[in-house]
Write a protein that holds these residues in place. Structure first.
Motif, PDB file in Angstrom:
ATOM      1  N   UNK A 142       3.308   9.674  12.763  1.00  0.00           N
ATOM      2  CA  UNK A 142       4.683   9.449  12.314  1.00  0.00           C
ATOM      3  C   UNK A 142       5.299   8.221  12.974  1.00  0.00           C
ATOM      4  N   UNK A 143       5.161   8.105  14.293  1.00  0.00           N
ATOM      5  CA  UNK A 143       5.784   6.978  14.993  1.00  0.00           C
ATOM      6  C   UNK A 143       5.073   5.659  14.710  1.00  0.00           C
ATOM      7  N   UNK A 144       3.772   5.702  14.431  1.00  0.00           N
ATOM      8  CA  UNK A 144       3.077   4.486  13.999  1.00  0.00           C
ATOM      9  C   UNK A 144       3.721   3.959  12.718  1.00  0.00           C
ATOM     10  N   UNK A 145       3.970   4.862  11.765  1.00  0.00           N
ATOM     11  CA  UNK A 145       4.553   4.473  10.480  1.00  0.00           C
ATOM     12  C   UNK A 145       6.003   4.028  10.634  1.00  0.00           C
ATOM     13  N   UNK A 146       6.773   4.774  11.410  1.00  0.00           N
ATOM     14  CA  UNK A 146       8.175   4.399  11.629  1.00  0.00           C
ATOM     15  C   UNK A 146       8.260   3.053  12.337  1.00  0.00           C
ATOM     16  N   UNK A 147       7.419   2.856  13.340  1.00  0.00           N
ATOM     17  CA  UNK A 147       7.418   1.601  14.073  1.00  0.00           C
ATOM     18  C   UNK A 147       7.109   0.405  13.188  1.00  0.00           C
ATOM     19  N   UNK A 148       6.256   0.625  12.166  1.00  0.00           N
ATOM     20  CA  UNK A 148       5.879  -0.488  11.285  1.00  0.00           C
ATOM     21  C   UNK A 148       7.059  -1.005  10.473  1.00  0.00           C
ATOM     22  N   UNK A 149       8.101  -0.169  10.325  1.00  0.00           N
ATOM     23  CA  UNK A 149       9.285  -0.592   9.565  1.00  0.00           C
ATOM     24  C   UNK A 149      10.116  -1.619  10.332  1.00  0.00           C
ATOM     25  N   UNK A 150       9.813  -1.766  11.623  1.00  0.00           N
ATOM     26  CA  UNK A 150      10.589  -2.673  12.479  1.00  0.00           C
ATOM     27  C   UNK A 150       9.645  -3.635  13.202  1.00  0.00           C
ATOM     28  N   UNK A 240       0.930   1.576  -0.815  1.00  0.00           N
ATOM     29  CA  UNK A 240       2.086   1.665  -1.723  1.00  0.00           C
ATOM     30  C   UNK A 240       3.363   1.267  -0.981  1.00  0.00           C
ATOM     31  N   UNK A 241       3.498   1.778   0.229  1.00  0.00           N
ATOM     32  CA  UNK A 241       4.650   1.452   1.083  1.00  0.00           C
ATOM     33  C   UNK A 241       4.755  -0.054   1.306  1.00  0.00           C
ATOM     34  N   UNK A 242       3.623  -0.706   1.588  1.00  0.00           N
ATOM     35  CA  UNK A 242       3.632  -2.153   1.821  1.00  0.00           C
ATOM     36  C   UNK A 242       4.084  -2.911   0.582  1.00  0.00           C
ATOM     37  N   UNK A 243       3.656  -2.448  -0.590  1.00  0.00           N
ATOM     38  CA  UNK A 243       3.949  -3.172  -1.825  1.00  0.00           C
ATOM     39  C   UNK A 243       5.376  -2.962  -2.315  1.00  0.00           C
ATOM     40  N   UNK A 244       6.057  -1.951  -1.790  1.00  0.00           N
ATOM     41  CA  UNK A 244       7.453  -1.740  -2.176  1.00  0.00           C
ATOM     42  C   UNK A 244       8.381  -2.751  -1.510  1.00  0.00           C
ATOM     43  N   UNK A 245       7.942  -3.289  -0.372  1.00  0.00           N
ATOM     44  CA  UNK A 245       8.687  -4.345   0.330  1.00  0.00           C
ATOM     45  C   UNK A 245      10.083  -3.930   0.782  1.00  0.00           C
ATOM     46  N   UNK A 246      10.255  -2.643   1.135  1.00  0.00           N
ATOM     47  CA  UNK A 246      11.465  -2.304   1.881  1.00  0.00           C
ATOM     48  C   UNK A 246      11.078  -1.369   3.015  1.00  0.00           C
ATOM     49  N   UNK A 247      11.744  -1.596   4.156  1.00  0.00           N
ATOM     50  CA  UNK A 247      11.273  -1.014   5.408  1.00  0.00           C
ATOM     51  C   UNK A 247      11.218   0.508   5.406  1.00  0.00           C
ATOM     52  N   UNK A 248      12.194   1.183   4.788  1.00  0.00           N
ATOM     53  CA  UNK A 248      12.190   2.649   4.843  1.00  0.00           C
ATOM     54  C   UNK A 248      11.145   3.279   3.927  1.00  0.00           C
ATOM     55  N   UNK A 249      10.311   2.443   3.295  1.00  0.00           N
ATOM     56  CA  UNK A 249       9.208   2.969   2.496  1.00  0.00           C
ATOM     57  C   UNK A 249       8.184   3.741   3.314  1.00  0.00           C
ATOM     58  N   UNK A 250       8.285   3.666   4.648  1.00  0.00           N
ATOM     59  CA  UNK A 250       7.350   4.438   5.486  1.00  0.00           C
ATOM     60  C   UNK A 250       7.480   5.931   5.239  1.00  0.00           C
ATOM     61  N   UNK A 251       8.586   6.359   4.599  1.00  0.00           N
ATOM     62  CA  UNK A 251       8.728   7.773   4.282  1.00  0.00           C
ATOM     63  C   UNK A 251       7.664   8.242   3.278  1.00  0.00           C
ATOM     64  N   UNK A 252       7.077   7.328   2.519  1.00  0.00           N
ATOM     65  CA  UNK A 252       6.026   7.725   1.566  1.00  0.00           C
ATOM     66  C   UNK A 252       4.788   8.228   2.311  1.00  0.00           C
ATOM     67  N   UNK A 253       4.124   7.400   3.150  1.00  0.00           N
ATOM     68  CA  UNK A 253       2.955   7.920   3.871  1.00  0.00           C
ATOM     69  C   UNK A 253       3.304   9.038   4.844  1.00  0.00           C
ATOM     70  N   UNK A 254       4.492   8.985   5.446  1.00  0.00           N
ATOM     71  CA  UNK A 254       4.871  10.036   6.383  1.00  0.00           C
ATOM     72  C   UNK A 254       4.990  11.382   5.672  1.00  0.00           C
ATOM     73  N   UNK A 255       5.632  11.393   4.504  1.00  0.00           N
ATOM     74  CA  UNK A 255       5.756  12.632   3.732  1.00  0.00           C
ATOM     75  C   UNK A 255       4.393  13.116   3.267  1.00  0.00           C
TER      76      UNK A 255
END
Length: 386
Positions: A142-150, A240-255
């Motif tokens: 979870x924190x790996x994914x959240x961290x990637x948003x920043x 998919x998260x990377x291709x959406x190009x908005x930071x809070x997209x990390x909720x996709x892999x996290x969910x």
């Protein structure tokens, strides 16, 4: 079986049998597992981090340290070697390291995809061990994914990782003090070297086991298939998260990671509960914030309140827990001046995509497995005659 909601006053065991398996996490409430009074202990460190950070004039630091304290607090509900503190200690270091790696990688970097897949595989393998180990692995993903948003430079990422570690450490120390577990803390810290060596050996064993399973092709009776499903799911959902190009997209892999379970019914139940709880919590609270326009002081109070509710409802009902944890995140991100309606819309969309993806992966695996067995059975007579 009827899908009609059952009164919460009914015995949870009777209630469980009257609700379809795919709706268990939405409709079954076990109020005997509430821990409102006991969990006040774990809210104190979260409050300390938020209040100190705000008084110091650094809401961003308050957000990060408070998040670390809140995450590590959930470790109190886990155990490793009969210790409630050990999952919290390991998680403090694990989330700091994973967040650092995630921030260095960033959500625009393709290296994040194999990293997320690797972290997911590791988490899947840990689920075969004592529950606390799997929980620590889950928090690291979870924190790996959240961290990637920043995404930050190594220096800035290190500062933020240390803030997470500080928040986790405050949680561990406060919990130890309030629960009077000093002897347990000393014992766990003294044995940290032992646990590091044990984990190194466990990693070596895991690699040997995986190689043997893949070489023989017999992996159905181990945790390897589930770990591989997590690896693939996280790899695809992170792309998919990377291709959406908005930071809070990390909720996709996290969910996707949080709802994907070994069983189909469990996955469906968790996906529905997570989606319903997230949408309800995100939109209701965003509307409330938009109407109320709370000051920073009230936002901090609401962060603390919803962190407490999340702790207390964790084992009552997953949908209710998701509403509470969503409320905590909405108010926490409001400290960073992120508009609440933006938080709600993006979180709901990404949660729905992640839940659908996890369910799709599970259905594909089930379809391929049935097809394999039907093909195998149809070939048996020919093999016998031969």
């Amino acid at each position: 079986m009827s899908s009609t909601p059952v009164s919460n006053s009914i015995n949870p065991e009777t209630q469980t049998h009257s609700v379809p398996a795919y709706m268990q996490d939405v409709l079954v409430f076990d109020w005997k597992k509430q821990t409102f009074a006991a969990d006040l202990i774990f809210v104190v460190p979260v409050a300390l981090c938020l209040v100190i950070g705000m008084l110091a004039g650094h809401p961003g630091a308050a957000l990060i340290a408070g998040g670390g304290a809140a995450t590590v607090g959930f470790g109190s509900k886990q155990q490793i070697d009969q210790s409630r503190l050990l999952p919290m200690i390991l998680a403090s270091f694990g989330i700091a390291f994973s967040s650092f790696i995630g921030m260095i990688a960033g959500h625009e970097n393709s290296i994040l995809v194999p990293l997320a897949a690797l972290w997911g595989f590791g988490y899947g393998m840990l689920t075969s061990r004592e529950g606390g180990y799997g929980w620590v692995g889950q928090q690291c993903v979870t924190t790996l994914l959240v961290g990637s948003a920043f995404p930050f430079t190594a220096h800035a990422a290190l500062i933020r990782a240390l803030l997470l570690l500080a928040g986790g450490s405050v949680q561990v120390l406060c919990s130890t003090l309030l629960l009077q577990l000093w002897s347990q803390l000393r014992q766990d810290l003294v044995r940290m070297g032992h646990y590091v060596r044990a984990e190194r050996e466990a990693l070596r064993t895991m690699v040997v086991e995986l190689s043997a399973h893949l070489r023989t092709g017999r992996i159905t009776n181990s945790v390897v298939p589930y770990a591989l499903r997590l690896m693939v799911t996280l790899g695809v959902s992170t792309e998919i998260y990377r291709r959406l190009h908005f930071s809070s997209g990390y909720w996709i892999p996290m969910t996707a990671m949080l709802v994907l379970k070994p069983g189909l019914a469990d996955t469906a139940s968790r996906a529905i509960a997570r989606t319903v709880g997230t949408i309800a919590g995100a939109y209701l609270l965003s509307v409330a914030i938009g109407w109320w326009q709370p000051s920073l002081t009230w936002i901090v109070v609401c962060c603390i309140l919803f962190a407490w509710l999340a702790y207390a409802t964790m084992n009552i009902n997953y949908a209710l827990f998701t509403v509470c944890i969503t409320g905590y995140i909405v108010f926490l991100l409001s400290l960073a001046s992120t508009p609440s309606d933006v938080i709600a819309h993006r979180r709901a969309l990404c949660t729905a995509i992640g839940g659908a993806l996890a369910l799709s992966v599970r259905l594909i695996v089930l379809y391929r497995r049935k097809r394999f067995f039907s093909l195998h059975v149809s070939q048996e007579p020919a093999n016998t005659q031969a």
